[in-house]
Design a protein around this motif. Structure first.
Motif, mmCIF file in Angstrom:
data_model
loop_
_atom_site.group_PDB
_atom_site.id
_atom_site.type_symbol
_atom_site.label_atom_id
_atom_site.label_comp_id
_atom_site.label_asym_id
_atom_site.label_seq_id
_atom_site.Cartn_x
_atom_site.Cartn_y
_atom_site.Cartn_z
ATOM 1 N N UNK A 21 -76.693 1.974 -52.161
ATOM 2 C CA UNK A 21 -76.826 1.675 -53.499
ATOM 3 C C UNK A 21 -75.689 0.933 -54.027
ATOM 4 N N UNK A 22 -74.654 0.893 -53.285
ATOM 5 C CA UNK A 22 -73.316 -0.242 -53.885
ATOM 6 C C UNK A 22 -73.879 -1.546 -54.161
ATOM 7 N N UNK A 33 -55.060 -1.787 -57.708
ATOM 8 C CA UNK A 33 -55.976 -0.871 -58.644
ATOM 9 C C UNK A 33 -57.032 -0.410 -57.914
ATOM 10 N N UNK A 34 -56.386 0.664 -56.782
ATOM 11 C CA UNK A 34 -57.443 1.367 -55.799
ATOM 12 C C UNK A 34 -57.932 2.448 -56.760
ATOM 13 N N UNK A 35 -57.119 3.103 -57.625
ATOM 14 C CA UNK A 35 -57.604 4.114 -58.296
ATOM 15 C C UNK A 35 -59.181 3.814 -59.240
ATOM 16 N N UNK A 36 -58.808 2.689 -59.691
ATOM 17 C CA UNK A 36 -60.074 2.303 -60.302
ATOM 18 C C UNK A 36 -61.416 2.119 -59.584
ATOM 19 N N UNK A 37 -61.138 1.616 -58.351
ATOM 20 C CA UNK A 37 -62.162 1.443 -57.546
ATOM 21 C C UNK A 37 -62.823 2.618 -57.043
ATOM 22 N N UNK A 38 -61.850 3.592 -56.869
ATOM 23 C CA UNK A 38 -62.491 5.046 -56.314
ATOM 24 C C UNK A 38 -63.131 5.700 -57.589
ATOM 25 N N UNK A 43 -68.442 7.676 -59.259
ATOM 26 C CA UNK A 43 -69.552 7.645 -60.286
ATOM 27 C C UNK A 43 -70.715 7.016 -59.599
ATOM 28 N N UNK A 44 -70.679 6.085 -59.005
ATOM 29 C CA UNK A 44 -71.770 5.378 -58.381
ATOM 30 C C UNK A 44 -72.674 6.348 -57.420
ATOM 31 N N UNK A 45 -71.685 6.924 -56.162
ATOM 32 C CA UNK A 45 -72.125 7.805 -55.137
ATOM 33 C C UNK A 45 -72.310 8.978 -55.313
ATOM 34 N N UNK A 46 -71.516 9.560 -56.228
ATOM 35 C CA UNK A 46 -71.517 11.082 -56.475
ATOM 36 C C UNK A 46 -70.705 11.917 -55.673
ATOM 37 N N UNK A 47 -69.612 11.023 -54.913
ATOM 38 C CA UNK A 47 -68.860 11.915 -53.910
ATOM 39 C C UNK A 47 -67.474 11.989 -54.234
#
Length: 69
Positions: A21-22, A33-38, A43-47
């Motif tokens: 789904x990504x 900017x790792x935090x923004x990626x996570x 949000x997208x995966x729900x994990x």
């Protein structure tokens, strides 16, 4: 989590295989900017971010082991 830019192209492909789904937009990465990626991935995966960090760390370790062979 410390993601290195030179590894990201490989990690990005592996994440897209595991989580179909990504999109490329979901996986945009900028150093520092790792935090923004996570947050985006959570949000997208729900994990939870902690689980995502473990998955990415495992992929990094596999990548490094393969590079050493």
């Amino acid at each position: 989590m410390n993601i290195r830019s030179y590894q990201w192209s490989v990690l990005k492909k592996l994440l897209k295989q595991r989580f179909t789904e990504l999109s490329d937009e979901d996986l945009v990465f900028e150093t520092g900017k790792e935090k923004e990626l996570y947050v985006r991935l959570e949000r997208k995966i729900g994990m939870p971010q902690e689980d995502l960090a473990r998955i990415i760390k495992g992929m990094q370790q596999a990548y490094l082991q393969q590079a050493l062979l």
